[in-house]
Design an enzyme around this catalytic site. Structure first.
Site, PDB file in Angstrom:
ATOM      1  N   LYS A  97       0.846  -1.194   0.000  1.00 30.89           N
ATOM      2  CA  LYS A  97       0.000   0.000   0.000  1.00 30.89           C
ATOM      3  C   LYS A  97       0.885   1.248   0.000  1.00 30.89           C
ATOM      4  O   LYS A  97       2.105   1.167   0.154  1.00 30.89           O
ATOM      5  CB  LYS A  97      -0.913  -0.003   1.228  1.00 30.89           C
ATOM      6  CG  LYS A  97      -0.168   0.022   2.556  1.00 30.89           C
ATOM      7  CD  LYS A  97      -1.114  -0.014   3.730  1.00 30.89           C
ATOM      8  CE  LYS A  97      -0.340   0.037   5.044  1.00 30.89           C
ATOM      9  NZ  LYS A  97      -1.231   0.142   6.218  1.00 30.89           N
TER      10      LYS A  97
ATOM     11  N   TYR B 194      17.091  29.624   7.288  1.00 28.67           N
ATOM     12  CA  TYR B 194      15.906  30.369   7.708  1.00 28.67           C
ATOM     13  C   TYR B 194      15.861  30.533   9.223  1.00 28.67           C
ATOM     14  O   TYR B 194      16.038  29.572   9.971  1.00 28.67           O
ATOM     15  CB  TYR B 194      14.635  29.653   7.241  1.00 28.67           C
ATOM     16  CG  TYR B 194      14.348  29.836   5.769  1.00 28.67           C
ATOM     17  CD1 TYR B 194      14.087  31.095   5.235  1.00 28.67           C
ATOM     18  CD2 TYR B 194      14.331  28.738   4.904  1.00 28.67           C
ATOM     19  CE1 TYR B 194      13.819  31.263   3.877  1.00 28.67           C
ATOM     20  CE2 TYR B 194      14.060  28.894   3.556  1.00 28.67           C
ATOM     21  CZ  TYR B 194      13.806  30.160   3.047  1.00 28.67           C
ATOM     22  OH  TYR B 194      13.539  30.327   1.709  1.00 28.67           O
TER      23      TYR B 194
ATOM     24  N   MET C 293      12.996  24.171   1.174  1.00 27.10           N
ATOM     25  CA  MET C 293      12.287  23.437   0.125  1.00 27.10           C
ATOM     26  C   MET C 293      13.229  22.676  -0.798  1.00 27.10           C
ATOM     27  O   MET C 293      12.956  21.531  -1.174  1.00 27.10           O
ATOM     28  CB  MET C 293      11.416  24.396  -0.692  1.00 27.10           C
ATOM     29  CG  MET C 293      10.548  23.700  -1.719  1.00 27.10           C
ATOM     30  SD  MET C 293       9.530  24.852  -2.664  1.00 27.10           S
ATOM     31  CE  MET C 293       8.407  25.437  -1.392  1.00 27.10           C
TER      32      MET C 293
END
Length: 362
Positions: free
Chosen positions: A35, A257, A305
């Site tokens: 799955k 950041y 990101m």
């Protein structure tokens, strides 16, 4: 030019791991749980690697079963959530899938199943203590009788449950679940399936007729402080990328950041093409290990990101273009998961579409 993030899927490791599960679970048969796109490894890819080896596949949804049949797989396929609506019944019959039945609504749909389409094989799911899906133990015999009387169903009815914390070996909760399941199913005919991956390792009394193994198939463990390799399994995924910059950053300067990490001295900081846009966990804390070549170095600063930053003081020979490994045979995903406050399954399931998947059949 494509991004340098690569997930290498080791097909030989998948086959080794299935053989190891069979060895541990014998004489029980094995449902290979594929799955969630085979825990991020690729549904069709994993099914193809295990074709002829797995006695059955287990998936979460009807759509997965459809994909497997379209790819030519003829094994038994169990849909662990069963039908989601009345229209699913006929499609499951057409595809020759098997359904876990866990709710009264599904009983109403099944009552309308036509035997002309082929008798649907079902598994009665009993909630022995996880309290997610399943009928209460005291209803097991009555629901079993309902299923047995339905003309559209196969005469063999399977019985299954799911453990909430089987990774805690000798824990009280799993022992209670086994006892409840055994009491609820006493006198009911049919194959039984209790064990997930952790139970295969730690609960031999729960192996029954079928085990449903997912994590171990991919060389992953959820046992605290243990990797899959500690139990004789091999990681089936290596996630890698490249260093794209090395910068000399001064003492006291903040990295990334919000500047969550401060350089304790003048030092080399590596930047690698990897971020949460690829599926690397944003929650990974400073200190989470990353391999530069064969040398482990710590992640520093926040994961962004597209990029991560690395403390290269312990890898003075590192250069732009060097391979970095985020997890794989030489860096267990379980160690990375610990640094990110999650489990290894979460990491492999999180790969995004911009990661290039390649196969290693060695």
């Amino acid at each position: 030019m494509s991004r340098t993030t690569v997930a290498t899927i080791h097909l030989g490791a998948l086959r080794h791991n299935l053989a190891r599960i069979k060895q541990l679970a014998a004489p029980a048969q094995v449902m290979a749980v594929i799955k969630a796109d085979a825990y991020g490894h690729g549904l069709e890819r994993v099914a193809r690697a295990l074709d002829g080896e797995a006695e059955a596949f287990a998936v979460a949804a009807l759509g997965d079963g459809l994909r497997l049949r379209a790819a030519g797989h003829r094994q038994r396929i169990v849909v662990l959530s069963g039908p989601d609506g009345p229209g699913d019944i006929a499609e499951m019959q057409r595809l020759g899938l098997e359904a876990a039945i866990h709710h009264d609504a599904q009983l109403l749909w099944l009552a309308e199943a036509s035997p002309a389409r082929g008798r649907l094989r079902v598994w009665l799911k009993i909630d022995s203590g996880m309290h997610r899906l399943g009928f209460p133990p005291e209803r097991a015999a009555a629901v079993y009788a309902q299923l047995a009387a339905m003309p559209g169903l196969d005469q063999e009815i399977g019985l299954l449950t799911h453990f909430a914390e089987s990774e805690v070996f000798e824990g009280r909760a799993t022992r209670q679940q086994i006892e409840r399941f055994n009491a609820a199913t006493q006198g009911l005919a049919g194959p039984r399936s209790l064990s997930n991956s952790a139970a295969v390792l730690g609960w031999p009394e729960a192996r029954a007729d079928w085990v449903r193994s997912g994590g171990l198939l991919y060389g992953l463990s959820v046992v605290d402080g243990k990797s899959g390799a500690d139990f004789g399994f091999r990681p089936a995924m290596t996630l890698s990328s490249r260093l794209i910059a090395i910068n000399r950053i001064g003492k006291g300067e903040r990295i990334g950041y919000n500047g969550t990490w401060v350089c304790p001295e003048d030092m080399p900081v590596g930047v690698a093409a990897m971020g949460y846009g690829d599926g690397y966990p944003r929650s990974a804390a400073s200190g989470t290990p990353v391999l530069v070549g064969e040398r482990a170095v710590p992640l520093i600063g926040r994961v962004s990101m597209d990029l991560i930053t690395l403390d290269l003081r312990e890898a003075p020979q590192a250069k732009v273009g060097d391979r970095i490994t985020l997890w794989g045979p030489d860096l267990p995903a379980e160690r990375v998961a610990a640094g990110a406050g999650t489990i290894s399954y979460d990491l492999t399931c999180g790969m995004t579409r911009r990661v290039l998947f390649v196969e290693d059949d060695g």
